[in-house]
Scaffold this active site. Structure first.
Site, PDB file in Angstrom:
ATOM      1  N   ALA A 286       0.815  -1.209   0.000  1.00 18.28           N
ATOM      2  CA  ALA A 286       0.000   0.000   0.000  1.00 18.28           C
ATOM      3  C   ALA A 286       0.853   1.265   0.000  1.00 18.28           C
ATOM      4  CB  ALA A 286      -0.916  -0.001   1.222  1.00 18.28           C
ATOM      5  N   ASP A 332      10.794  33.202 -35.697  1.00 21.76           N
ATOM      6  CA  ASP A 332      10.767  33.770 -37.041  1.00 21.76           C
ATOM      7  C   ASP A 332       9.750  34.906 -37.074  1.00 21.76           C
ATOM      8  OD1 ASP A 332      12.642  32.244 -38.396  1.00 21.76           O
ATOM      9  OD2 ASP A 332      11.232  30.627 -38.781  1.00 21.76           O
ATOM     10  N   ASP A 620      17.350  24.907 -41.503  1.00 17.98           N
ATOM     11  CA  ASP A 620      17.034  25.175 -40.099  1.00 17.98           C
ATOM     12  C   ASP A 620      17.192  23.937 -39.225  1.00 17.98           C
ATOM     13  OD1 ASP A 620      16.405  27.867 -40.395  1.00 17.98           O
ATOM     14  OD2 ASP A 620      14.338  27.454 -40.948  1.00 17.98           O
ATOM     15  N   ASN A 710      -5.763   1.344  -0.286  1.00 15.18           N
ATOM     16  CA  ASN A 710      -4.815   1.635  -1.364  1.00 15.18           C
ATOM     17  C   ASN A 710      -5.507   1.557  -2.726  1.00 15.18           C
ATOM     18  OD1 ASN A 710      -2.012   2.041  -2.299  1.00 15.18           O
ATOM     19  ND2 ASN A 710      -2.290   0.022  -3.203  1.00 15.18           N
ATOM     20  N   ASP A 714      -6.203   5.735  -3.837  1.00 13.64           N
ATOM     21  CA  ASP A 714      -4.898   6.230  -4.319  1.00 13.64           C
ATOM     22  C   ASP A 714      -4.914   6.677  -5.785  1.00 13.64           C
ATOM     23  OD1 ASP A 714      -3.673   6.034  -1.909  1.00 13.64           O
ATOM     24  OD2 ASP A 714      -2.004   4.803  -2.618  1.00 13.64           O
TER      25      ASP A 714
END
Length: 861
Positions: A286, A332, A620, A710, A714
């Site tokens: 857990a 640009d 570029d 858990n 959770d």
């Protein structure tokens, strides 16, 4: 088939297609069914069953399964026949595995959706019109058009080519560009690198233009035959992911140590070894945040998918954190800061400037100027770049349709170094040369006197000072003997001559025709966006190939300081150390080349800045790769620029960069909130079990109850926090400084304090109503705490609603109450029925965490 040894007509007949119309709709469907999609084979991702089984590889899960088996075995040997606990443990482990598998699939689906947003397009003839088509839908028989910067979408036989050069190094290993010639027909077994009449999938157009008929797609292409050699490596994990993974391991080790202490303390308290072993192990499962890295990936993928919907496609999850910490934007001008919606507003001929109004329609020199410009363009039928389309539209408005009846023999495309485009036409024994481009580049190659040049420069500077773009036009005619003498070849052999030779030999002593002035107004939203960036601690610089005077005028319009500027010539002559000092006060760079961009990036990075660099052309690519975040233009950018970038702006808009940075910061904030939630709740679970044992008291929660908490409270709230919309506070200048580390020492103290608070409230619930009270309060405080962590401000002042948090809160509370009030679940988890008054009391105890956090927010706001 060996299409390189066939004529164009033979191939057209073979695929039953037409140069002017393309593949018919009926054939398109049949060919798609026959040849499939134009994609290379990919490794098949694991199915749901494999993913589900892989969840059981975790060491702690294996130990938990073993403990469930031992518990059941002992119960059987002692003839108790009570298998409730091992069954519940198994059920919870299986549910966790199912949930983990579904989350993995969701993350993969998000990433696949992101990749589909990055799909390349190509120009194809469909029903008689040039259209942009997803390259995956390309079929043999399609007529395609290629231009500089394009990545060839399929193997194809050339129909026509104008100065077409292809980089085929990905196939042949040769770095030298191949000059293509559509007129060649080859014999059997001609090596691939000698086939000048063919272009191949995944190779790069470095210059020139071409039209071709597709002969193979997908796995049938040359690159498809060696696809296994070209498979991409997986994207590197994000720095945040690695830090979270490391944090997860450290916390996991600490949790195991604490769980061992819990086990020993339980034995001293005369709790049965098996019961204590299972409880300690359940606490470890857990409390250990083994799901943190996976949860981070899920939240990153969700956040990046959101960015894509905002027209900013981040190609790798690893770029999110970097994007949020950008300090300099090198943007640009054309199409990013300005609208790229160009209109011809004036022109200069015979050293006089004129407005492009109805009076100009009577001016024959205006007609000649526009016509010569169009002869040096790709604007046939209004196909070309934005500048050429503007010139075409101006001609059409003034003089009607424009048509080119001459035979173009050669073309030198525009590039950032020459800043000009050149075309050659043959009319009997005369070669006509047309040049258009930058005023200063062209005027230096004309036969004008110094006085005339000086007068024209004054007019030019005055026009540029209004923020207008200037395109100069010049021409020259030479007869065939003179051409042959200059070049060393006759006109029929011109395609064998390198572009540099043509340029140097013929683009001299030009007849100056005049210049055209074009307006490209700034985007309305840019001024405010630059202001937001400044407030967020981000400097905006404008980098352009345009003239300095034009750049300064546009800079003033959008709020970029224009007092100090640097030109490409100045930049190339500066040492990196001098440049590092200069750029601190400079925000506009004019007449810049891609090589200059690279130098600018290096200077900014050496100053400790994190840089976004925008780009759209082939040259570029190095700058896009060197920048912390390379941002390619989705509309006007070349395939090469997009492939080299980290971020694709689908609308080519500066404002989208700012929104992407805000989104990146928001994603990072949400992940921190989720981690904060999980760590504070997990520490609360540890303290809830540990504190009573330290005082030789009984364990308040059984193993199954810990695992249930858990499972219930959770994951869902943590992911819901990851779906939070970010507020304006992330665009604050102090944000970067405050987020250099995932958690500050103060934040770690806060997490521990919250864990202690959760445990204290849970133990009060235990004192009042036993294990059921502890179970209820622990679950409810964690649910309530997820609402606390939405914002640093009071939850009662939050104007927006997060439906995911609300939904997870309702669902988790329902599951928690179901465990208490559904008879079968109550018995399985060893809980007792609570009266309404008891439940109300436990809700009141749990709500204390909201009150404490509200006081904290009030005191430290």
């Amino acid at each position: 088939m060996d299409y390189y040894k066939m004529t164009v007509n033979d191939i057209l007949n073979h695929f039953d297609t037409n140069i002017k119309k393309g593949v018919s709709p009926e054939k398109r469907k049949a060919y798609t069914d026959k040849y499939g999609f134009n994609v290379l084979p990919e490794e098949k991702s694991p199915g749901f069953i494999i993913r589900f089984l892989s969840q059981f590889r975790d060491f702690m899960i294996v130990i938990l399964l073993i403990s469930a088996f031992i518990s059941g075995y002992i119960s059987y040997m002692q003839k108790e026949n009570d298998f409730t606990e091992p069954i519940i443990i198994l059920a919870i482990v299986i549910i966790n595995a199912l949930f983990g598998s579904l989350q993995e699939l969701k993350a993969e689906k998000s990433i696949k959706a992101l990749k589909s947003c990055q799909a390349r397009q190509c120009q194809v003839m469909i029903n008689g019109s040039r259209m942009m088509l997803d390259t995956r839908l390309l079929i043999p028989g399609d007529i395609i058009f290629v231009a500089p910067g394009d990545i060839i979408p399929g193997d194809a036989r050339l129909i026509s080519a104008a100065g077409l050069n292809i980089d085929e190094s990905c196939l042949t290993g040769e770095s030298k560009n191949i000059i293509k010639d559509e007129n060649r027909v080859y014999k059997q077994d001609t090596p691939l690198f000698e086939r000048r009449n063919m272009i191949y999938s995944s190779t790069l157009v470095t210059s020139g233009f071409g039209c071709a008929i597709v002969t193979a797609t997908g796995k049938d292409t040359e690159v498809g035959h060696i696809a296994s050699m070209l498979r991409r490596e997986a994207a590197p994990p994000s720095p945040l992911f690695l830090r979270v993974k490391k944090l997860s391991k450290v916390l996991g080790s600490c949790c195991l140590g604490i769980c061992f202490i819990v086990f020993i303390l339980g034995l001293f308290n005369h709790t049965g070894p098996l019961e204590m072993f299972v409880t300690s192990l359940s606490l470890a499962v857990a409390a250990i945040p083994e799901g943190l890295p996976a949860a981070t990936t899920i939240m990153l993928s969700i956040g990046v998918t959101r960015l894509a919907k905002e027209r900013a496609i981040l190609k790798n999850l690893s770029g999110v954190e970097t994007l949020g910490k950008i300090t300099v934007i090198c943007s640009d001008k054309t199409g990013t800061i300005t609208k790229n919606n160009m209109t011809v507003v004036g022109f200069e001929t015979d050293c006089k400037y004129h407005e492009a109004d109805r009076e100009a329609y009577k001016n024959e020199s205006y007609k000649t100027l526009l016509s010569n410009a169009l002869l040096c363009s790709s604007a046939e039928d209004n196909n070309g770049n934005a500048t050429e389309k503007a010139i075409y539209a101006a001609y059409h408005s003034a003089f009607g349709n424009w048509a080119c009846n001459a035979d173009r023999k050669y073309e030198i495309p525009f590039n950032s170094n020459r800043k000009t485009m050149v075309t050659l036409y043959q009319n009997k024994n005369t070669i006509n040369i047309y040049v258009k481009g930058a005023f200063d580049k062209i005027i230096s190659r004309t036969s004008l006197s110094l006085d005339d040049r000086h007068s024209l420069e004054q007019i030019h500077n005055s026009v540029c000072g209004q923020g207008l773009r200037v395109i100069a036009v010049a021409s020259r005619s030479v007869d065939t003997p003179e051409f042959t003498e200059l070049i060393g070849y006759g006109p029929d052999m011109i395609k064998s001559v390198p572009a540099g030779v043509i340029y140097e030999k013929l683009v001299n002593s030009l007849d100056y025709n005049g210049f055209i002035s074009i307006t490209d107004p700034p985007r309305e939203e840019v001024y405010d966006a630059i202001k937001i960036a400044k407030n967020a601690g981000i400097k905006t610089t404008m980098i352009t190939g345009d003239h300095l005077v034009t750049a300064k005028a546009i800079g003033k319009m959008v709020g970029i300081p224009a007092e100090k500027c640097i030109t490409g010539n100045d930049l190339s002559n500066m040492s990196i150390d001098v440049l590092r000092e200069k750029i601190k006060d400079c925000s506009i760079f004019a007449r810049v080349t891609p090589e200059d961009k690279l130098k600018l990036i290096k200077a900014y990075q050496e100053n400790g800045e994190r840089v976004v660099m925008t780009g759209d052309g082939i040259n570029d690519a190095p700058a896009l790769k060197a920048a912390d975040i390379g941002a390619a233009m989705g509309k006007s950018g070349t395939d090469v620029a997009r492939e080299s970038s980290d971020l694709i702006l689908t609308d080519d808009n500066y404002n989208t960069i700012i929104n992407a940075i805000k989104g990146g910061r928001g994603i990072f904030e949400n992940i921190k909130k989720s981690l904060h939630f999980l760590l504070s709740c997990n520490s609360g679970e540890i303290f809830t079990v540990l504190l009573p044992l330290l005082f030789s008291l009984a364990t308040p929660l059984a193993a199954t109850q810990l695992l249930a908490i858990n499972l219930i409270t959770d994951s869902l709230p943590a992911i819901a926090l990851g779906m939070e919309t970010c507020g304006a506070e992330v665009m604050n200048s102090s944000w970067i400084k405050n987020n250099e580390k995932t958690f500050s020492p103060l934040k770690i103290f806060t997490i521990v304090f919250e864990g202690m608070l959760i445990a204290s409230l849970s133990l009060i619930g235990y004192l009042c109503y036993g294990s059921t009270g502890c179970f209820t309060v622990l679950g409810l405080t964690e649910i309530f705490h997820s609402f606390n962590l939405r914002d640093e401000k009071s939850i009662f002042k939050r104007k927006t609603i997060n439906p995911y948090i609300l939904g997870s809160g309702i669902l988790c509370t329902s599951l928690l109450l179901g465990a208490i009030y559904i008879k079968g679940m109550r018995k399985a988890f060893s809980l007792t029925l609570l009266s309404p008054a008891a439940l109300a009391t436990l809700f009141a105890i749990s709500s204390v965490i909201i009150i404490v956090k509200e006081i904290e927010k009030k005191l430290f706001a």
